[in-house]
Design an enzyme around this catalytic site. Structure first.
Site, PDB file in Angstrom:
ATOM      1  N   GLU A 257       1.865  17.108 -39.696  1.00 26.82           N
ATOM      2  CA  GLU A 257       1.679  15.755 -39.167  1.00 26.82           C
ATOM      3  C   GLU A 257       2.271  14.811 -40.200  1.00 26.82           C
ATOM      4  OE1 GLU A 257       0.377  12.135 -39.075  1.00 26.82           O
ATOM      5  OE2 GLU A 257      -1.645  12.965 -39.155  1.00 26.82           O
ATOM      6  N   CYS A 291      -1.589   6.689 -40.922  1.00 27.23           N
ATOM      7  CA  CYS A 291      -0.341   7.168 -40.322  1.00 27.23           C
ATOM      8  C   CYS A 291      -0.158   6.668 -38.898  1.00 27.23           C
ATOM      9  CB  CYS A 291      -0.292   8.696 -40.355  1.00 27.23           C
ATOM     10  SG  CYS A 291      -1.690   9.488 -39.536  1.00 27.23           S
TER      11      CYS A 291
END
Length: 496
Positions: A257, A291
């Protein structure tokens, strides 16, 4: 005896095979409180021999754990969830002192980590195989789901507890052992604390091993170790590319990720007040160090001025300062490097023609000589190629980009190498859904903002935002493998 869950405990050990032991190296790393800039702890700077010992312990312990009854692995996951809740107040305080997290960040971290552990507790009973007929007379095909073996977890500093936990908890529950390398900025809440909590939950020795240290010193050995079967990494795309390449060379499964450049689309028909309300949270929660936070506000020209005005007013009203103040919403950036980079993006964007509506500077805090607190920043007249918009700024910065029609909005949104998360406000859910379906991103939220995470829903991105996925069956698939066993129940005829 209850464990010492505080930043003031002795954390100057690594966790190997169920024991707290000194590193084979002699160097220590200082852990700094971003709010006060004071040293609050020291941890070992691990070396490659520590890494080797961690994998040796993990590989040995995993064989027996893989044979443990589902109820036992379920019990440990549930106990871990309970321990997280039991020590919530202590963990929130630790996240403030090590990660600069406000109270909302700390409480959210514990809630997410608990949710992940509860979801992981269902995995042992969900690892069901299947039966398939065969083209060969008298043959039966069985497919079993088995743990991969040893899972490597490399976690970031921004939400260290739950971004470690979302890989550690599923891996262990599915019958794997884990070697965890937490970020250098947050080695305690991202690593050593998790080991202490699992100790309290009764995890057998060797199934979780934590080695702290610099990525430049031990990162390659962690990723390339021959005992590593899965590499679960969360971090920047440039670093992730290297990690994925090394994992591939080692034929390890890669769950990555990576970065994001998430867009928040607001059309002419949107409720501007609701869109701004969402935007304030999506841009400024945990100082934008998320993020999946809003990196670009993509706003229709008909409501652009109103949106910028409202967003600026809200940004200026947010309580700013030390993470230890319970009223603080926007606290400190993790370190000088991150702070200086994002302020550089703001400066470059203004030089390129954008207007600085508010912020763009550090905010002094009492008793701190070189503050890491950056004022919530709003930039107008931004284009997609300006620094604050085209780079993942990872800070409390809100660049606002105008558009004239939905086609242009989609084009602006997708004009990035990333595809992690996003959000749309379009006046009604149906129209928002139509726009959401057009966006090239792994996740998108209508009449909301991009910062969403639920352990029973898949989490992952497209393009340069990563490969593989987390949560629910996505992470279960990453940490398990399928084994085909065929049974020939009657003699088979062969052609020779």
């Amino acid at each position: 005896m209850a464990p010492d869950i505080s930043i003031d405990a002795d954390w100057n050990s690594i966790f190997l095979d169920g024991e707290w032991v000194p590193s084979e190296g002699e160097e220590e790393l200082a852990v700094e409180d971003p709010s006060t800039r004071e040293e609050v702890a020291r941890v070992p700077a691990g070396v490659e021999t520590d890494v080797d010992a961690a994998y040796e312990a993990a590989a040995e312990a995993q064989e027996e754990w893989a044979e443990a009854p589902p109820a036992e692995r379920e019990r440990v996951a549930q106990e871990y969830a309970q321990v997280l809740q039991e020590y919530e107040e202590e963990i929130v305080e630790m996240l403030a002192r090590e990660a600069g997290g406000s109270r909302i960040m700390g409480e959210t971290s514990v809630q997410l980590a608990t949710d992940q552990a509860v979801e992981a507790s269902t995995f042992p009973r969900r690892m069901k195989g299947e039966q398939a007929d065969s083209n060969v007379p008298g043959k039966e095909n069985l497919v079993r789901v088995e743990p991969e073996g040893v899972v490597t977890v490399i976690s970031p500093w921004n939400f260290p507890l739950n971004l470690s936990g979302r890989a550690v908890a599923p891996a262990i529950a599915a019958g794997n052992a884990v070697v965890l390398k937490p970020a250098t900025n947050t080695p305690i809440t991202g690593g050593l604390l998790i080991a202490r909590l699992y100790e309290e939950a009764g995890l057998p020795d060797g199934l979780l091993n934590v080695v702290t240290g610099r990525g430049s010193d031990i990162g390659d050995r962690v990723v390339e170790h021959p005992e590593s079967d899965v590499v679960a990494f969360t971090g920047s795309t440039p670093v992730g590319r290297g990690v994925a390449a090394s994992a591939g060379e080692n034929l390890s499964v890669a769950a990555m990720e990576l970065g994001g450049n998430n867009g928040h689309i607001v059309t002419a028909d949107a409720d501007v007040e609701e869109a701004v309300d969402s935007a304030v949270f999506g841009s400024f929660v945990h100082q934008g160090q998320v993020c999946i936070s809003i990196n670009r506000h993509i706003v229709h020209e008909d409501v652009y001025d109103e949106y910028v005005e409202r967003l600026t007013e809200r940004a200026e009203s947010l309580p700013v300062g030390s993470a230890h103040d319970p009223e603080t919403v926007v606290g400190p950036i993790i370190d000088e490097s991150q702070r200086d980079e994002m302020l550089g993006y703001v400066e470059e964007t203004v030089e390129a023609g954008a207007t600085l509506e508010t912020g763009g500077e550090t905010v002094g805090t009492e008793g701190v000589e070189d503050s890491l607190v950056v004022a919530p920043t709003v930039l107008s007249d931004v284009t997609n190629d300006m620094s604050a918009a085209c780079f993942e700024h990872f800070g409390p910065i809100a660049p606002v980009i105008p558009f004239s029609d939905v086609d242009e909005a989609v084009e602006i949104h997708d004009d990035t190498e990333y595809g992690l998360s996003g959000s749309v406000h379009a006046g009604d859910v149906g129209t928002g859904m139509e726009i959401a379906e057009r966006l090239d991103t792994g996740m998108v939220h209508v009449d909301d903002q991009p910062v969403n995470d639920e352990a029973h829903v898949p989490f992952g991105g497209t393009n340069a935002s990563g490969v593989g996925g987390y949560n629910t069956t996505e992470i279960l698939d990453e940490v398990t493998e399928k084994k085909w066993i065929s049974l020939q129940h009657e003699p088979r005829e062969y052609p020779f």
